[in-house]
Design an enzyme around this catalytic site. Structure first.
Site, short mmCIF file in Angstrom:
data_model
loop_
_atom_site.label_atom_id
_atom_site.label_comp_id
_atom_site.label_asym_id
_atom_site.label_seq_id
_atom_site.Cartn_x
_atom_site.Cartn_y
_atom_site.Cartn_z
N ARG A 85 -7.57 7.31 7.24
CA ARG A 85 -7.98 6.16 8.07
C ARG A 85 -9.13 6.50 9.01
O ARG A 85 -9.57 5.65 9.77
CB ARG A 85 -6.76 5.62 8.83
CG ARG A 85 -6.01 6.66 9.65
CD ARG A 85 -4.65 6.14 10.07
NE ARG A 85 -3.84 7.14 10.77
CZ ARG A 85 -3.05 8.02 10.17
NH1 ARG A 85 -2.95 8.04 8.85
NH2 ARG A 85 -2.33 8.86 10.89
N LYS A 87 7.07 5.31 -1.40
CA LYS A 87 6.35 5.78 -2.60
C LYS A 87 7.34 6.45 -3.57
O LYS A 87 7.29 6.23 -4.78
CB LYS A 87 5.29 6.82 -2.22
CG LYS A 87 4.11 6.30 -1.45
CD LYS A 87 3.11 7.43 -1.21
CE LYS A 87 2.04 7.01 -0.23
NZ LYS A 87 1.12 8.09 0.13
O1 F6P Z 1 0.02 5.84 1.82
C1 F6P Z 1 -0.78 5.98 2.92
C2 F6P Z 1 -2.01 6.76 2.59
O2 F6P Z 1 -1.71 8.08 2.44
C3 F6P Z 1 -3.09 6.56 3.66
O3 F6P Z 1 -2.92 7.39 4.74
C4 F6P Z 1 -4.33 6.78 2.88
O4 F6P Z 1 -5.45 6.26 3.53
C5 F6P Z 1 -3.99 6.05 1.60
O5 F6P Z 1 -2.62 6.30 1.39
C6 F6P Z 1 -4.79 6.43 0.40
O6 F6P Z 1 -4.67 7.79 0.10
P1 F6P Z 1 -5.67 8.50 -0.89
O7 F6P Z 1 -7.04 8.39 -0.33
O8 F6P Z 1 -5.20 9.92 -0.98
O9 F6P Z 1 -5.58 7.80 -2.22
#
Ligand code: F6P
Length: 548
Positions: free
Chosen positions: A276, A512
């Protein structure tokens, strides 16, 4: 409220300034903004600060000078100066993941040295920025063509959470700076409708796909990426097209290779960039292609100017510190569980959605950084919509509902393009709403206006709703960068006071894991033993029945 079943910690409540604020809050809760302005008519001239090219007016927050002084003292007693230095110098302040938190290095100027674990991270950052710049220019100029020789006209970013929300928000915010010959699309939801809608009218031979995922394991993104790849190969008719049409942005080179993307077509970043907090990393590749490397550099410059302000300005005139401590005041001392973010800018229409992840994934925590349960409230719920649309929707509750909703109103002083009196009326609405929320209308005023007695109660506007106003002169890459950095650092200030880790997100893991198991239970040809509760089992059976 924090659960009453937990053991209290020795967190911020033990601090002298917290106790002073708790005492001050007892009377502050009874004091109306009308009284604050009557007792201090010039507060509107005084309670405003500028920094990083932005202006913050917090005169309509329910604070006195003494309360602001105690809030600043609270941040200092909680260790903000030391924590801020620790962040800027690469200490592992994300303790639960044992990681540095260095999004501020993503926007440090070339040549600035920041050595972490023996590595010059600023040099690494600029190495990737240079590669991104070459690639973005090649796409924008037409030098990078598709497999069949066609010019790239479409760019699809596939990612979710921090690998989507930032680029989407910036795409809207900086639409005036976009290359008009390129069409940008974003796919995040694993619902097939998203990828189908994004590709339906496109020629794959003219399309570049950017698979953006820090981990390169996120199921939604991987599923969408596989579907996009099949669409591409089917449309062009050759597997070899993938090398020309698919690039990756990730920290996971092995995962990228395993997917079938040559790591030469990967733009990297590092585990010290939280998802984020990543829109200014290689995750911004789609942004850079859209607006060009020079504008992207201006965006980074805006971030950096707010970083410098946060690091150097005295707390009493430091925008992120003030925004952060005011958020704590509203949350912990006035009991506000939610905050509205109301951009009076159509181009910032996705800014509240972007902020939701930044604020709520960062500060929605129930234990301190050391794992102790908190016995005070942490992050508020953030939400919002652009004004003036929200005014014709949910503002009724803001004005007359029974829930206290502090709000940030964001205004852009100059229009993107001057058209009639649009901008003046837009900004007039921003000012009017802040005034109405603060001062309302008393029964006496309504009677003086000749309102029918039967309607006085209905028309009464209690007021005393706290707001901050943030102004930028124009919505440019630089002011947008400063605005995002302002909220990033405000979130950090809050987390330091609450003693929580703003950079992990363990709360998203259980869902998840369960979804992976349930997906298997839904798709097995023969129903497996379902060991969930009766409600969950029934829902899974209903879906299986629908599939059959
Ligand atoms: O599930 C939350 C998260 O881990 C976020 O913090 C992150 O921005 C998003 O999923 C996407 O993660 P990635 O960039 O590893 O696909």
């Amino acid at each position: 409220m924090a659960s009453s079943l937990v053991t209290p910690t020795d967190g911020p409540r033990r601090l002298r300034s917290w106790q002073a604020l708790a005492t001050a809050a007892q009377s502050a809760r009874e004091v109306h903004l009308r009284e604050l302005f009557a007792a201090d008519p010039d507060r509107g001239l005084r309670l405003r600060v500028t920094g990083g090219g932005l202006e913050l007016d917090y005169a309509k927050q329910r604070v006195t000078d003494a309360i602001v002084a105690d809030l600043v003292a609270l941040s200092e007693e909680a260790g903000l100066p030391e924590r801020r230095d620790a962040m800027f110098t690469g200490a592992r302040i994300n303790t639960s993941e044992q990681r540095s938190v260095l999004h501020v290095a993503l926007r440090m100027p070339r040549g600035r040295a920041l050595i972490v674990d023996g590595v010059d991270v600023v040099g690494q950052v600029h190495g990737v920025l240079d590669r991104m710049g070459r690639f973005a220019n090649a796409v924008r100029s037409g030098a990078h063509r598709g497999y069949t020789g066609k010019t790239i006209r479409n760019v699809i970013n596939i990612g979710i959470g921090g690998s989507d929300l930032g680029p989407v928000m910036v795409d809207g915010a900086l639409s005036a700076f976009r290359n008009p010959d390129l069409r940008l699309r974003f796919v995040s939801n694993v619902d097939a409708d998203a990828i189908l809608d994004a590709t339906r009218d496109l020629d794959p031979a003219e399309t570049l796909i950017i698979v953006s995922s820090k981990t390169f394991t996120t199921r939604e993104t991987m599923t969408n990426a596989h579907t996009a790849r099949s669409w591409l190969v089917a449309g062009i008719g050759d597997e070899a097209a993938v090398a020309h049409h698919v690039v990756a942005v990730s920290t996971n080179a092995d995962g990228v290779r395993a997917f079938g993307i040559d790591p030469d077509n990967m733009f990297g970043f590092w585990d010290w960039v939280g998802g984020r907090y990543s829109l200014d990393s290689a995750i911004g590749l789609s942004t850079m292609i859209a607006i060009g490397p020079d504008r992207f550099a201006e965006l980074l410059g805006g971030f950096h100017s707010m970083d410098d302000h946060f690091r150097a300005a005295p707390a009493a005139v430091n925008l992120p510190v003030l925004m952060g401590v005011l958020a704590v005041w509203n949350r912990n001392f006035l009991g506000a569980g939610t905050t509205a973010v109301l951009p009076y800018s159509q181009h910032l229409h996705r800014f509240p959605a972007y902020l939701q992840q930044l604020t709520m994934e960062s500060n929605g925590k129930h234990v301190t950084a050391s794992g102790q349960p908190v016995d005070y409230d942490t992050g508020a719920i953030y939400w919002g919509e652009p004004g003036t649309n929200g005014q014709h929707s949910f503002y009724q509750l803001l004005h007359q509902g029974t829930t206290l909703v502090p709000a940030d109103l964001i205004g852009i002083l100059q229009p993107t393009e001057p058209v009639g009196d649009h901008q003046d009326f837009l900004l007039a609405n921003l000012v009017a709403q802040a005034e109405a929320l603060a001062f309302g209308r008393t029964a006496q005023e309504l009677r003086d206006e000749g309102v029918d007695e039967a309607l006085v109660a209905h028309k009464l506007m209690p007021g005393n709703r706290p707001t901050s106003v943030i102004f930028a002169e124009r919505l440019t890459p630089a002011t947008l960068g400063a605005l995002v950095a302002l909220y990033e650092h405000s979130v950090f200030v809050q987390s330091v006071i609450w003693g929580i880790d703003a950079f992990d997100q363990w709360g998203v893991e259980l869902g998840k894991k369960l979804a992976t198991a349930i997906a298997d239970e839904i798709t097995r040809p023969v129903e497996p033993d379902l060991g969930h509760d009766s409600s969950t089992n029934a829902l899974i059976r209903r879906i299986r029945q629908a599939r059959a």
